[in-house]
Motif scaffolding. Structure first.
Motif, short mmCIF file in Angstrom:
data_model
loop_
_atom_site.label_atom_id
_atom_site.label_comp_id
_atom_site.label_asym_id
_atom_site.label_seq_id
_atom_site.Cartn_x
_atom_site.Cartn_y
_atom_site.Cartn_z
N LEU A 269 0.83 -1.20 0.00
CA LEU A 269 0.00 0.00 0.00
C LEU A 269 0.87 1.25 0.00
CD1 LEU A 269 -2.74 1.46 0.19
CD2 LEU A 269 -2.54 1.25 2.68
N CYS A 270 1.89 1.26 0.84
CA CYS A 270 2.78 2.43 0.91
C CYS A 270 3.46 2.71 -0.43
CB CYS A 270 3.83 2.24 2.01
SG CYS A 270 3.11 2.30 3.67
N VAL A 271 3.88 1.67 -1.11
CA VAL A 271 4.51 1.84 -2.42
C VAL A 271 3.48 2.33 -3.44
CG1 VAL A 271 5.61 0.61 -4.35
CG2 VAL A 271 6.35 0.17 -2.00
N ALA A 272 2.30 1.73 -3.43
CA ALA A 272 1.27 2.10 -4.41
C ALA A 272 0.77 3.53 -4.23
CB ALA A 272 0.09 1.13 -4.32
N ALA B 86 2.53 6.06 -3.05
CA ALA B 86 3.66 7.00 -2.98
C ALA B 86 3.52 8.19 -3.93
CB ALA B 86 4.97 6.26 -3.25
N GLU B 87 3.17 7.95 -5.17
CA GLU B 87 3.07 9.06 -6.12
C GLU B 87 2.00 10.06 -5.71
OE1 GLU B 87 2.05 9.88 -10.82
OE2 GLU B 87 2.72 7.88 -10.23
N ARG B 88 0.84 9.56 -5.28
CA ARG B 88 -0.25 10.45 -4.84
C ARG B 88 0.15 11.20 -3.57
NH1 ARG B 88 -3.57 12.97 -7.21
NH2 ARG B 88 -5.11 12.88 -5.57
N VAL B 89 0.83 10.53 -2.66
CA VAL B 89 1.27 11.19 -1.43
C VAL B 89 2.26 12.30 -1.78
CG1 VAL B 89 2.60 10.90 0.70
CG2 VAL B 89 0.82 9.24 0.11
N ALA B 90 3.21 12.00 -2.63
CA ALA B 90 4.23 12.99 -3.00
C ALA B 90 3.61 14.21 -3.68
CB ALA B 90 5.29 12.36 -3.90
N THR B 91 2.60 14.00 -4.51
CA THR B 91 2.02 15.12 -5.25
C THR B 91 0.95 15.88 -4.47
OG1 THR B 91 0.42 13.68 -6.35
CG2 THR B 91 2.49 14.12 -7.52
N THR B 92 0.40 15.29 -3.41
CA THR B 92 -0.67 15.97 -2.66
C THR B 92 -0.30 16.23 -1.20
OG1 THR B 92 -1.79 13.88 -2.13
CG2 THR B 92 -2.48 15.01 -4.16
N ALA B 93 0.94 16.04 -0.83
CA ALA B 93 1.38 16.27 0.56
C ALA B 93 1.15 17.71 1.00
CB ALA B 93 2.84 15.88 0.73
N GLY B 94 1.12 18.63 0.07
CA GLY B 94 0.89 20.03 0.39
C GLY B 94 -0.48 20.30 1.00
N HIS B 95 -1.39 19.36 0.92
CA HIS B 95 -2.72 19.52 1.49
C HIS B 95 -2.80 19.01 2.94
CE1 HIS B 95 -4.24 20.60 -2.45
NE2 HIS B 95 -3.67 19.51 -2.94
N CYS B 96 -1.70 18.46 3.43
CA CYS B 96 -1.69 17.84 4.76
C CYS B 96 -1.51 18.87 5.88
CB CYS B 96 -0.55 16.83 4.87
SG CYS B 96 -0.80 15.32 3.95
N SER C 249 10.65 2.96 2.41
CA SER C 249 11.17 4.30 2.14
C SER C 249 11.06 4.58 0.65
CB SER C 249 12.64 4.38 2.58
OG SER C 249 13.15 5.65 2.31
N VAL C 250 10.40 5.70 0.34
CA VAL C 250 10.25 6.13 -1.04
C VAL C 250 10.77 7.56 -1.10
CG1 VAL C 250 8.62 6.57 -2.92
CG2 VAL C 250 8.23 4.64 -1.36
N GLN C 251 11.80 7.77 -1.89
CA GLN C 251 12.48 9.06 -1.91
C GLN C 251 11.55 10.23 -2.18
OE1 GLN C 251 16.04 9.24 -4.25
NE2 GLN C 251 16.27 11.44 -3.98
N SER C 252 10.66 10.10 -3.15
CA SER C 252 9.77 11.22 -3.48
C SER C 252 8.84 11.56 -2.31
CB SER C 252 8.94 10.91 -4.73
OG SER C 252 8.13 9.76 -4.52
N VAL C 253 8.41 10.56 -1.58
CA VAL C 253 7.56 10.78 -0.41
C VAL C 253 8.36 11.46 0.69
CG1 VAL C 253 6.25 9.65 1.44
CG2 VAL C 253 5.97 8.90 -0.93
N ASN C 254 9.55 10.94 0.96
CA ASN C 254 10.40 11.55 1.98
C ASN C 254 10.65 13.02 1.68
OD1 ASN C 254 10.56 9.09 3.26
ND2 ASN C 254 12.57 8.57 2.42
N GLU C 255 10.98 13.32 0.43
CA GLU C 255 11.25 14.70 0.04
C GLU C 255 10.01 15.59 0.21
OE1 GLU C 255 12.78 14.28 -3.92
OE2 GLU C 255 14.73 13.56 -3.22
N ALA C 256 8.87 15.09 -0.20
CA ALA C 256 7.63 15.87 -0.09
C ALA C 256 7.26 16.13 1.37
CB ALA C 256 6.48 15.16 -0.81
N ILE C 257 7.40 15.11 2.20
CA ILE C 257 7.06 15.27 3.62
C ILE C 257 8.04 16.22 4.31
CG2 ILE C 257 6.90 14.08 5.84
CD1 ILE C 257 5.68 11.69 4.32
N VAL C 258 9.32 16.08 4.01
CA VAL C 258 10.32 16.98 4.60
C VAL C 258 10.05 18.42 4.16
CG1 VAL C 258 12.77 17.62 4.58
CG2 VAL C 258 12.09 15.25 4.97
#
Length: 174
Positions: free
Chosen positions: A119-122, A124-134, A152-161
């Motif tokens: 689930l976390c891998v699947a 990841a792209e949506r989390v990375a692109t919509t993290a700004g709404h969190c 660990s998914v780099q794009s998610v880590n970067e978006a959350i940071v």
């Protein structure tokens, strides 16, 4: 039941025409309500909405899925069959979910011991692109979800940071 070998996440895909066999999977809704009502305040409007676990498992709307998971969290119960079916539904509709939605879902499933790497891998792209709404809390839940799943998914880590830095003033110490 058939394995979803063609599914990119390798999840089990279930037939929708197995009602008799499915009625006997785990505790019935009546049993859940009876045992939980002794310990917890239940949302009887929610629990009265469904006749059985297979009817819950057929939920497809994001709001319904989140409500089901939230109510199981309130009674501190995991229902593996139900959650697996709902996870497959979520995986099929990832594009309809946002980072805040995934944060709520993963936070509940992590507490119930049902969070999975696929689930976390699947998501990841949506989390990375919509993290700004969190909110700050949702960012924490997402980071916790990935840590809990040991994923660990780099794009998610970067978006959350990035969002954490932008919202640093929203974080507070207990």
């Amino acid at each position: 039941t058939s394995l979803g070998e063609d599914a990119p996440w390798g999840a089990a895909v279930f037939d929708h025409e197995e009602p008799e066999r499915l009625r006997n999977i785990g505790a019935s809704i009546d049993e859940l309500v009876q045992s939980a009502s002794e310990k917890y305040d239940l949302n009887m409007e929610f629990w009265g909405k469904y006749t059985d676990i297979p009817s819950m498992a057929s939920a497809t709307e994001k709001e319904d899925i989140l409500q089901i998971i939230d109510n199981f969290l309130l009674i501190h119960r995991k229902h593996h069959y139900l959650f697996q079916r709902l996870k497959v539904t979520v995986l099929r509709s990832v594009a309809e979910w946002s980072a805040p939605d995934f944060a709520a879902l993963c936070q509940a499933w992590a507490q119930l011991g049902f969070l999975h790497e696929d689930l976390c891998v699947a998501m990841a792209e949506r989390v990375a692109t919509t993290a700004g709404h969190c909110t700050a809390q949702e960012l924490v839940w997402l980071m916790d979800a990935y840590a809990t799943a040991r994923c660990s998914v780099q794009s998610v880590n970067e978006a959350i940071v990035k969002q954490t830095i932008l919202r640093l003033h929203e974080f507070s110490l207990p």
